[in-house]
Design a protein around this motif. Structure first.
Motif, PDB file in Angstrom:
ATOM      1  N   VAL A  86       0.858  -1.178   0.000  1.00  0.00           N
ATOM      2  CA  VAL A  86       0.000   0.000   0.000  1.00  0.00           C
ATOM      3  C   VAL A  86       0.897   1.232   0.000  1.00  0.00           C
ATOM      4  O   VAL A  86       1.834   1.332   0.807  1.00  0.00           O
ATOM      5  CB  VAL A  86      -0.932   0.027   1.229  1.00  0.00           C
ATOM      6  N   VAL A  87       0.623   2.156  -0.911  1.00  0.00           N
ATOM      7  CA  VAL A  87       1.398   3.395  -1.004  1.00  0.00           C
ATOM      8  C   VAL A  87       0.473   4.568  -0.739  1.00  0.00           C
ATOM      9  O   VAL A  87      -0.570   4.706  -1.389  1.00  0.00           O
ATOM     10  CB  VAL A  87       2.045   3.559  -2.392  1.00  0.00           C
ATOM     11  N   LEU A  88       0.854   5.395   0.219  1.00  0.00           N
ATOM     12  CA  LEU A  88       0.163   6.656   0.430  1.00  0.00           C
ATOM     13  C   LEU A  88       0.871   7.690  -0.431  1.00  0.00           C
ATOM     14  O   LEU A  88       1.988   8.105  -0.124  1.00  0.00           O
ATOM     15  CB  LEU A  88       0.185   7.057   1.901  1.00  0.00           C
ATOM     16  N   ALA A  89       0.244   8.076  -1.528  1.00  0.00           N
ATOM     17  CA  ALA A  89       0.887   8.910  -2.540  1.00  0.00           C
ATOM     18  C   ALA A  89       0.535  10.377  -2.346  1.00  0.00           C
ATOM     19  O   ALA A  89      -0.580  10.716  -1.941  1.00  0.00           O
ATOM     20  CB  ALA A  89       0.467   8.448  -3.934  1.00  0.00           C
ATOM     21  N   PRO A  90       1.479  11.266  -2.676  1.00  0.00           N
ATOM     22  CA  PRO A  90       1.205  12.698  -2.528  1.00  0.00           C
ATOM     23  C   PRO A  90       0.363  13.279  -3.646  1.00  0.00           C
ATOM     24  O   PRO A  90      -0.127  14.400  -3.533  1.00  0.00           O
ATOM     25  CB  PRO A  90       2.615  13.310  -2.531  1.00  0.00           C
ATOM     26  N   SER A  91       0.193  12.533  -4.748  1.00  0.00           N
ATOM     27  CA  SER A  91      -0.573  13.047  -5.887  1.00  0.00           C
ATOM     28  C   SER A  91      -1.127  11.891  -6.701  1.00  0.00           C
ATOM     29  O   SER A  91      -0.653  10.749  -6.606  1.00  0.00           O
ATOM     30  CB  SER A  91       0.311  13.921  -6.783  1.00  0.00           C
ATOM     31  N   ALA A  92      -2.103  12.210  -7.539  1.00  0.00           N
ATOM     32  CA  ALA A  92      -2.693  11.189  -8.410  1.00  0.00           C
ATOM     33  C   ALA A  92      -1.678  10.697  -9.435  1.00  0.00           C
ATOM     34  O   ALA A  92      -1.707   9.525  -9.831  1.00  0.00           O
ATOM     35  CB  ALA A  92      -3.918  11.763  -9.118  1.00  0.00           C
ATOM     36  N   ALA A  93      -0.762  11.577  -9.867  1.00  0.00           N
ATOM     37  CA  ALA A  93       0.251  11.178 -10.850  1.00  0.00           C
ATOM     38  C   ALA A  93       1.155  10.087 -10.287  1.00  0.00           C
ATOM     39  O   ALA A  93       1.468   9.103 -10.974  1.00  0.00           O
ATOM     40  CB  ALA A  93       1.081  12.391 -11.267  1.00  0.00           C
ATOM     41  N   VAL A  94       1.582  10.250  -9.039  1.00  0.00           N
ATOM     42  CA  VAL A  94       2.425   9.236  -8.390  1.00  0.00           C
ATOM     43  C   VAL A  94       1.639   7.943  -8.209  1.00  0.00           C
ATOM     44  O   VAL A  94       2.136   6.851  -8.501  1.00  0.00           O
ATOM     45  CB  VAL A  94       2.946   9.750  -7.031  1.00  0.00           C
ATOM     46  N   ALA A  95       0.416   8.053  -7.742  1.00  0.00           N
ATOM     47  CA  ALA A  95      -0.412   6.868  -7.497  1.00  0.00           C
ATOM     48  C   ALA A  95      -0.625   6.074  -8.776  1.00  0.00           C
ATOM     49  O   ALA A  95      -0.482   4.845  -8.792  1.00  0.00           O
ATOM     50  CB  ALA A  95      -1.761   7.286  -6.902  1.00  0.00           C
ATOM     51  N   THR A  96      -0.950   6.755  -9.864  1.00  0.00           N
ATOM     52  CA  THR A  96      -1.222   6.077 -11.136  1.00  0.00           C
ATOM     53  C   THR A  96       0.023   5.383 -11.672  1.00  0.00           C
ATOM     54  O   THR A  96      -0.025   4.224 -12.101  1.00  0.00           O
ATOM     55  CB  THR A  96      -1.735   7.082 -12.179  1.00  0.00           C
ATOM     56  N   ALA A  97       1.152   6.068 -11.651  1.00  0.00           N
ATOM     57  CA  ALA A  97       2.395   5.506 -12.180  1.00  0.00           C
ATOM     58  C   ALA A  97       2.831   4.274 -11.393  1.00  0.00           C
ATOM     59  O   ALA A  97       3.250   3.264 -11.980  1.00  0.00           O
ATOM     60  CB  ALA A  97       3.502   6.558 -12.172  1.00  0.00           C
ATOM     61  N   LEU A  98       2.722   4.312 -10.080  1.00  0.00           N
ATOM     62  CA  LEU A  98       3.131   3.172  -9.267  1.00  0.00           C
ATOM     63  C   LEU A  98       2.172   2.001  -9.435  1.00  0.00           C
ATOM     64  O   LEU A  98       2.587   0.847  -9.489  1.00  0.00           O
ATOM     65  CB  LEU A  98       3.220   3.579  -7.793  1.00  0.00           C
ATOM     66  N   ARG A  99       0.897   2.302  -9.534  1.00  0.00           N
ATOM     67  CA  ARG A  99      -0.097   1.228  -9.700  1.00  0.00           C
ATOM     68  C   ARG A  99       0.055   0.551 -11.059  1.00  0.00           C
ATOM     69  O   ARG A  99      -0.133  -0.661 -11.185  1.00  0.00           O
ATOM     70  CB  ARG A  99      -1.499   1.795  -9.533  1.00  0.00           C
ATOM     71  N   GLU A 100       0.422   1.307 -12.074  1.00  0.00           N
ATOM     72  CA  GLU A 100       0.624   0.718 -13.396  1.00  0.00           C
ATOM     73  C   GLU A 100       1.830  -0.209 -13.422  1.00  0.00           C
ATOM     74  O   GLU A 100       1.833  -1.221 -14.125  1.00  0.00           O
ATOM     75  CB  GLU A 100       0.794   1.832 -14.432  1.00  0.00           C
ATOM     76  N   ASN A 102       2.970  -1.876 -10.783  1.00  0.00           N
ATOM     77  CA  ASN A 102       2.758  -2.997  -9.868  1.00  0.00           C
ATOM     78  C   ASN A 102       1.256  -3.173  -9.620  1.00  0.00           C
ATOM     79  O   ASN A 102       0.692  -2.546  -8.724  1.00  0.00           O
ATOM     80  CB  ASN A 102       3.481  -2.754  -8.539  1.00  0.00           C
ATOM     81  N   PRO A 103       0.603  -4.021 -10.409  1.00  0.00           N
ATOM     82  CA  PRO A 103      -0.841  -4.226 -10.253  1.00  0.00           C
ATOM     83  C   PRO A 103      -1.229  -4.749  -8.871  1.00  0.00           C
ATOM     84  O   PRO A 103      -2.393  -4.632  -8.473  1.00  0.00           O
ATOM     85  CB  PRO A 103      -1.173  -5.258 -11.337  1.00  0.00           C
ATOM     86  N   ALA A 104      -0.269  -5.315  -8.142  1.00  0.00           N
ATOM     87  CA  ALA A 104      -0.576  -5.835  -6.807  1.00  0.00           C
ATOM     88  C   ALA A 104      -0.590  -4.727  -5.763  1.00  0.00           C
ATOM     89  O   ALA A 104      -0.910  -4.978  -4.604  1.00  0.00           O
ATOM     90  CB  ALA A 104       0.451  -6.902  -6.405  1.00  0.00           C
ATOM     91  N   ALA A 105      -0.240  -3.514  -6.166  1.00  0.00           N
ATOM     92  CA  ALA A 105      -0.180  -2.400  -5.228  1.00  0.00           C
ATOM     93  C   ALA A 105      -1.530  -1.709  -5.124  1.00  0.00           C
ATOM     94  O   ALA A 105      -2.291  -1.629  -6.094  1.00  0.00           O
ATOM     95  CB  ALA A 105       0.884  -1.397  -5.660  1.00  0.00           C
ATOM     96  N   ALA A 106      -1.815  -1.222  -3.940  1.00  0.00           N
ATOM     97  CA  ALA A 106      -2.971  -0.358  -3.726  1.00  0.00           C
ATOM     98  C   ALA A 106      -2.435   1.032  -3.397  1.00  0.00           C
ATOM     99  O   ALA A 106      -1.533   1.165  -2.560  1.00  0.00           O
ATOM    100  CB  ALA A 106      -3.837  -0.873  -2.583  1.00  0.00           C
ATOM    101  N   THR A 107      -2.947   2.042  -4.058  1.00  0.00           N
ATOM    102  CA  THR A 107      -2.456   3.396  -3.825  1.00  0.00           C
ATOM    103  C   THR A 107      -3.574   4.259  -3.259  1.00  0.00           C
ATOM    104  O   THR A 107      -4.714   4.200  -3.714  1.00  0.00           O
ATOM    105  CB  THR A 107      -1.928   4.032  -5.119  1.00  0.00           C
ATOM    106  N   VAL A 108      -3.226   5.033  -2.263  1.00  0.00           N
ATOM    107  CA  VAL A 108      -4.154   5.971  -1.647  1.00  0.00           C
ATOM    108  C   VAL A 108      -3.610   7.368  -1.897  1.00  0.00           C
ATOM    109  O   VAL A 108      -2.478   7.678  -1.518  1.00  0.00           O
ATOM    110  CB  VAL A 108      -4.288   5.730  -0.126  1.00  0.00           C
ATOM    111  N   VAL A 109      -4.374   8.200  -2.571  1.00  0.00           N
ATOM    112  CA  VAL A 109      -3.954   9.581  -2.806  1.00  0.00           C
ATOM    113  C   VAL A 109      -4.302  10.392  -1.569  1.00  0.00           C
ATOM    114  O   VAL A 109      -5.478  10.503  -1.187  1.00  0.00           O
ATOM    115  CB  VAL A 109      -4.635  10.177  -4.047  1.00  0.00           C
ATOM    116  N   ALA A 110      -3.290  10.949  -0.954  1.00  0.00           N
ATOM    117  CA  ALA A 110      -3.504  11.663   0.304  1.00  0.00           C
ATOM    118  C   ALA A 110      -4.213  12.987   0.066  1.00  0.00           C
ATOM    119  O   ALA A 110      -3.835  13.745  -0.831  1.00  0.00           O
ATOM    120  CB  ALA A 110      -2.165  11.911   0.990  1.00  0.00           C
ATOM    121  N   PRO A 111      -5.225  13.280   0.851  1.00  0.00           N
ATOM    122  CA  PRO A 111      -5.827  14.612   0.786  1.00  0.00           C
ATOM    123  C   PRO A 111      -4.900  15.626   1.455  1.00  0.00           C
ATOM    124  O   PRO A 111      -3.914  15.250   2.089  1.00  0.00           O
ATOM    125  CB  PRO A 111      -7.120  14.431   1.590  1.00  0.00           C
ATOM    126  N   VAL A 112      -5.207  16.873   1.292  1.00  0.00           N
ATOM    127  CA  VAL A 112      -4.439  17.909   1.991  1.00  0.00           C
ATOM    128  C   VAL A 112      -4.768  17.807   3.477  1.00  0.00           C
ATOM    129  O   VAL A 112      -5.940  17.892   3.877  1.00  0.00           O
ATOM    130  CB  VAL A 112      -4.791  19.308   1.463  1.00  0.00           C
TER     131      VAL A 112
END
Length: 227
Positions: A86-100, A102-112
């Motif tokens: 599980v990755v707590l990402a600072p932005s949607a761009a980071v979350a999308t790139a990491l998820r692409e 590693n399909p086994a990863a779950a990404t959470v885009v952190a709110p402010v």
């Protein structure tokens, strides 16, 4: 990181303090943050001055291992293993790139969030715990920087202790994912090897970093002297 988190001493947490972060931990009035770093299973020296100081103090560290280098070495291995992470990402761009990658990863885009807001920390930690529980994640990577990563890691562990979910390794790696993906530029390799990476960063953001490097971080010298 190939072992079981339950078998490690202290919290199953990896932190990579540089000089500035070390000073913040030493000087913070928040005992929770100091206690969190004191109990971390693995503390890696991100800053070269910490390595130099260790040699002066007679307990030499061989070299520094930055959070960015650790992420760059670890992520491809997690991808190859299809490790649940599980990755707590600072932005949607980071979350999308990491998820692409590693399909086994779950990404959470952190709110402010406000690090001083207990409710903000609890709310984001709940989002992470939901993903950890659903995925049975073995690793959690927090990418928001200090002190948010430390506060969130502590709260995640606290919430997981109330469940039957096995504890994952939690890595507090700040902006390492952004550097790995090329979203933030890192110093050339020759500057890294010459311990001049800080100079490269300063040249990019002189206004923001002048006070940090030349005023606040000068307190590292008396800190080493007291040690």
């Amino acid at each position: 990181l190939d072992g079981s988190p339950e078998a490690v001493e202290g919290h199953p947490v990896v932190v990579t303090p540089n000089t500035d972060l070390l000073l913040q931990v030493v000087n913070t009035p928040d005992n929770r943050i100091r206690d969190f770093f004191a109990k971390a299973w693995c503390v890696l020296p991100d800053g070269q001055p910490i390595v130099w100081a260790s040699r002066l103090l007679g307990r030499p560290l061989r070299f520094r291992l930055t959070g960015s280098d650790l992420f760059a070495r670890l992520w491809p291995k997690l991808v190859a293993r299809s490790a649940p992470v599980v990755v707590l990402a600072p932005s949607a761009a980071v979350a999308t790139a990491l998820r692409e990658s590693n399909p086994a990863a779950a990404t959470v885009v952190a709110p402010v969030i406000d690090a001083a807001s207990r409710s903000d920390i609890v709310s984001v930690a709940q989002m992470c715990v939901a993903e950890i529980t659903a995925l049975l994640a073995q690793f959690v990577i927090l990418s928001l920087g200090h002190p948010k990563d430390a506060l969130l890691a502590e709260e995640i562990l606290r919430q997981l202790s109330d469940t039957s979910t096995a504890l994952p390794f939690i890595l507090c790696l700040g902006g390492s994912a952004e550097m790995y993906l090329g979203i933030r530029r890192r110093a050339p390799l020759w500057m890294q090897r010459c311990s001049a990476e800080w100079l490269y960063r300063f040249a990019q953001e002189p206004r923001r970093l002048f006070y940090r490097y030349f005023v606040r971080d000068s307190a590292f010298v008396p800190l080493v002297w007291r040690e």
